[in-house]
Design an enzyme around this catalytic site. Structure first.
Site, PDB file in Angstrom:
ATOM      1  N   GLY A 103     -17.441   3.780  -5.891  1.00 44.89           N
ATOM      2  CA  GLY A 103     -16.963   4.759  -4.767  1.00 44.89           C
ATOM      3  C   GLY A 103     -16.400   4.358  -3.813  1.00 44.89           C
ATOM      4  N   GLY A 110     -14.494   1.935  -3.429  1.00 43.55           N
ATOM      5  CA  GLY A 110     -12.322   1.445  -3.418  1.00 43.55           C
ATOM      6  C   GLY A 110     -12.033  -0.189  -3.777  1.00 43.55           C
ATOM      7  N   LEU A 111     -13.023  -0.139  -4.480  1.00 48.85           N
ATOM      8  CA  LEU A 111     -12.973  -1.869  -5.419  1.00 48.85           C
ATOM      9  C   LEU A 111     -12.771  -1.988  -7.064  1.00 48.85           C
ATOM     10  CD1 LEU A 111     -15.449  -3.555  -3.339  1.00 48.85           C
ATOM     11  CD2 LEU A 111     -13.068  -3.700  -2.863  1.00 48.85           C
ATOM     12  N   SER A 112     -12.588   0.328  -7.306  1.00 43.54           N
ATOM     13  CA  SER A 112     -12.362  -0.054  -8.258  1.00 43.54           C
ATOM     14  C   SER A 112     -13.510  -0.022  -9.520  1.00 43.54           C
ATOM     15  CB  SER A 112     -10.495  -0.687  -9.034  1.00 43.54           C
ATOM     16  OG  SER A 112     -10.432   0.579  -9.705  1.00 43.54           O
ATOM     17  N   GLU A 133       0.803  -1.310   0.063  1.00 42.95           N
ATOM     18  CA  GLU A 133      -0.451   0.159   0.133  1.00 42.95           C
ATOM     19  C   GLU A 133       0.738   1.476  -0.278  1.00 42.95           C
ATOM     20  OE1 GLU A 133      -2.616   0.419  -0.690  1.00 42.95           O
ATOM     21  OE2 GLU A 133      -3.729  -1.557   0.309  1.00 42.95           O
ATOM     22  N   GLU A 184      -8.821   7.378 -17.247  1.00 42.60           N
ATOM     23  CA  GLU A 184      -8.783   7.494 -16.101  1.00 42.60           C
ATOM     24  C   GLU A 184      -8.007   8.360 -15.506  1.00 42.60           C
ATOM     25  OE1 GLU A 184     -10.076   4.645 -13.703  1.00 42.60           O
ATOM     26  OE2 GLU A 184     -10.445   7.042 -11.487  1.00 42.60           O
ATOM     27  N   ASP A 223      -4.549  -0.598 -10.488  1.00 38.55           N
ATOM     28  CA  ASP A 223      -6.366  -0.836 -10.890  1.00 38.55           C
ATOM     29  C   ASP A 223      -7.040  -1.809 -12.083  1.00 38.55           C
ATOM     30  OD1 ASP A 223      -5.751   0.389  -8.285  1.00 38.55           O
ATOM     31  OD2 ASP A 223      -7.901   2.017  -9.354  1.00 38.55           O
TER      32      ASP A 223
HETATM   33  P1  ADP Z   1     -13.576   3.818  -7.770  1.00 41.68           P
HETATM   34  O1  ADP Z   1     -13.102   3.177  -9.219  1.00 41.68           O
HETATM   35  O2  ADP Z   1     -13.559   3.222  -5.978  1.00 41.68           O
HETATM   36  O3  ADP Z   1     -15.113   2.510  -7.817  1.00 41.68           O
HETATM   37  P2  ADP Z   1     -13.978   5.849  -8.428  1.00 41.68           P
HETATM   38  O4  ADP Z   1     -14.871   7.272  -7.985  1.00 41.68           O
HETATM   39  O5  ADP Z   1     -13.118   5.803  -9.131  1.00 41.68           O
HETATM   40  O6  ADP Z   1     -14.346   4.901  -7.607  1.00 41.68           O
HETATM   41  O7  ADP Z   1     -15.888   5.465  -9.560  1.00 41.68           O
HETATM   42  C1  ADP Z   1     -17.016   5.541  -9.127  1.00 41.68           C
HETATM   43  C2  ADP Z   1     -17.877   5.807 -10.252  1.00 41.68           C
HETATM   44  O8  ADP Z   1     -17.149   5.402 -11.822  1.00 41.68           O
HETATM   45  C3  ADP Z   1     -19.238   6.590 -10.765  1.00 41.68           C
HETATM   46  O9  ADP Z   1     -19.335   8.076  -9.995  1.00 41.68           O
HETATM   47  C4  ADP Z   1     -19.238   5.885 -11.853  1.00 41.68           C
HETATM   48  O10 ADP Z   1     -19.175   7.369 -12.575  1.00 41.68           O
HETATM   49  C5  ADP Z   1     -18.259   5.215 -12.259  1.00 41.68           C
HETATM   50  N1  ADP Z   1     -19.156   3.840 -12.403  1.00 41.68           N
HETATM   51  C6  ADP Z   1     -18.470   2.491 -12.046  1.00 41.68           C
HETATM   52  N2  ADP Z   1     -19.280   2.134 -12.669  1.00 41.68           N
HETATM   53  C7  ADP Z   1     -19.963   2.265 -12.887  1.00 41.68           C
HETATM   54  C8  ADP Z   1     -21.785   1.171 -13.688  1.00 41.68           C
HETATM   55  N3  ADP Z   1     -21.379   0.549 -13.864  1.00 41.68           N
HETATM   56  N4  ADP Z   1     -22.035   2.607 -15.089  1.00 41.68           N
HETATM   57  C9  ADP Z   1     -21.699   3.540 -14.908  1.00 41.68           C
HETATM   58  N5  ADP Z   1     -20.783   4.349 -13.972  1.00 41.68           N
HETATM   59  C10 ADP Z   1     -20.276   3.307 -13.560  1.00 41.68           C
HETATM   60 MG    MG Z   2     -11.388   3.844  -9.242  1.00 41.76          MG
END
Ligand code: ADP
Ligand code: MG
Length: 394
Positions: free
Chosen positions: A135, A137-139, A41, A173, A185
């Protein structure tokens, strides 16, 4: 009992959503998993090593490519979002909305097909279904990007190697969406294999697999990560400064992870730089130790996981009382071999490692006691090392 995966999210589900939305069948379906890091980490941006697994939750993307279109346009729908997306691809237009992840991936693929053919307008229609929590943290973002990269490139008639898919996803990204993340990720989502962890050197981008058959219980602390951004940037600056100071003495050092614990100790850096550097140096060596164990057919040592957590808590100072409590509480359960904070910290998730049965048995009590102690509702997911991204059907 923690859920393992949601059976309703699969190739049929995304095909159905696509057909419902666009009135015809997609050309291609691809999928990519979320990920969790076992150990390593705050090493990624210091040129160190990480050891993530793909989790048993995936994002499925169905795509069609219309070459008779007059302009390059993306349309997108997601079962997790109410808003339908539409974006120009040439040049790509940012919307600050969820479909930016698809725009950022599709635009370079449409503009420069790998076969080197002259670019021509292509309209991309996409549908997304996913059981990766967003959101947490599991990407979910990397899962969405990588699945999109495979689906769009295949629909364009190209075969995109998984490494390339990871790089296209990472560039989308960092450069298009504008999140300064490391490469872990996207590489984990694209390249991880079932029943294996992905050993990634973030400096050289070399990868190899290490067998990993345990289960992982992921617990989201539900702690708001309000400090996360500023503290994270401060740690990055501290690491840069520590490296500068170390390089004054050892000019050949390429990155902070390369510095040995002995060098860090000898340099006697001012606090907190010495502690930050010591964490990075030891943590990257713990990854190597973990890989050696797994390669030898041994399970991942709980001691190593706990050392990593204590280092994040005391040297890197990115833990929180809630995360420390979850780690302590988890390892008190029979059959839980080890636990540690995972992700950047200041909130977010911990992992507990052990057999699937032990973790399943331990989860309800940990959950109940956490709610009673902190008044927060954690979310729990159980996973084994799952397969990485793939084109599922065309
Ligand atoms: P994490 O990658 O940790 O889940 P992030 O903030 O990096 O968090 O990414 C989350 C964002 O990615 C969401 O707010 C959305 O905008 C987008 N996202 C992820 N999965 C989907 C999905 N299945 N459909 C639409 N948007 C998604
Ligand atoms: Mg992310």
């Amino acid at each position: 009992m923690p859920t393992t995966r949601t059976d309703s999210v699969d190739a049929d589900a995304v095909r159905e959503l696509f057909e419902h939305r666009y009135g015809r069948a997609p050309d291609v379906v691809a999928s990519a998993p979320g990920r969790v890091n076992l150990i390593g980490e705050h090493t990624d941006y210091n040129g160190g090593e990480v050891l993530p697994i793909a989790i048993a939750r995936r994002t499925w993307v169905a795509v069609s490519a219309d070459r008779a279109a007059r302009s390059s346009l993306l349309r997108a729908v997601s079962s997790n979002e109410t808003n339908v997306g539409e974006a120009q691809l040439e040049p790509p237009k940012r919307s600050e909305r969820w479909w930016d992840y698809l725009t950022g991936v599709a635009a370079p693929l449409v503009a420069a097909p790998l076969g080197g053919k002259a670019p021509r307008p292509v309209a991309i229609d996409a549908a997304v279904v996913s059981d990766v929590p967003a959101g947490a943290g599991l990407s979910s973002s990397a899962a969405l990007e990588v699945a999109t990269a495979l689906a769009v490139s295949t629909a364009l008639g190209e075969t995109l190697p998984l490494r390339e898919a990871a790089m296209v996803a990472w560039r989308a990204e960092t450069e298009f969406v504008g999140v300064a993340c490391g490469i872990m990720d996207q590489f984990a989502s694209a390249l991880a294999r079932e029943a294996h962890a992905l050993h990634l050197n973030c400096d050289t981008i070399e990868t190899d697999d290490a067998p990993f058959r345990d289960a992982v219980l992921i617990i989201d602390s539900a702690v708001r990560r309000s400090l996360r951004h500023s503290e994270f940037n401060q740690r990055r600056a501290e690491c840069e400064r520590a490296l500068e100071l170390l390089q004054q003495r050892w000019p050949a050092l390429r990155n902070l992870a390369e510095a040995t614990p002995e060098q860090v100790a000898e340099a006697n850096l001012p606090d907190p730089l010495g502690r930050r550097a010591m964490h990075v140096s030891r943590e990257t060596r713990r990854v190597r130790e973990a890989v050696a164990m797994l390669d030898a057919g041994e399970p991942l040592s709980g001691k190593l996981l706990l050392e990593s957590h204590e280092s994040l808590r005391d040297l890197y100072e990115c833990s929180r009382p809630e995360l420390d409590w979850l780690v302590e509480r988890s390892i008190a359960e029979p059959g839980v071999r080890g636990a540690r904070l995972t992700g950047a910290g200041w909130g977010g998730c911990i992992i507990a490692v052990g057999s699937e049965d032990a973790l399943n048995a331990a989860a309800p009590a940990i959950q109940r006691d956490y709610v009673a102690k902190f008044g927060l509702t954690p979310r729990l997911w159980l996973s084994k090392a799952a397969r990485g991204a793939a084109v599922e059907a065309r």
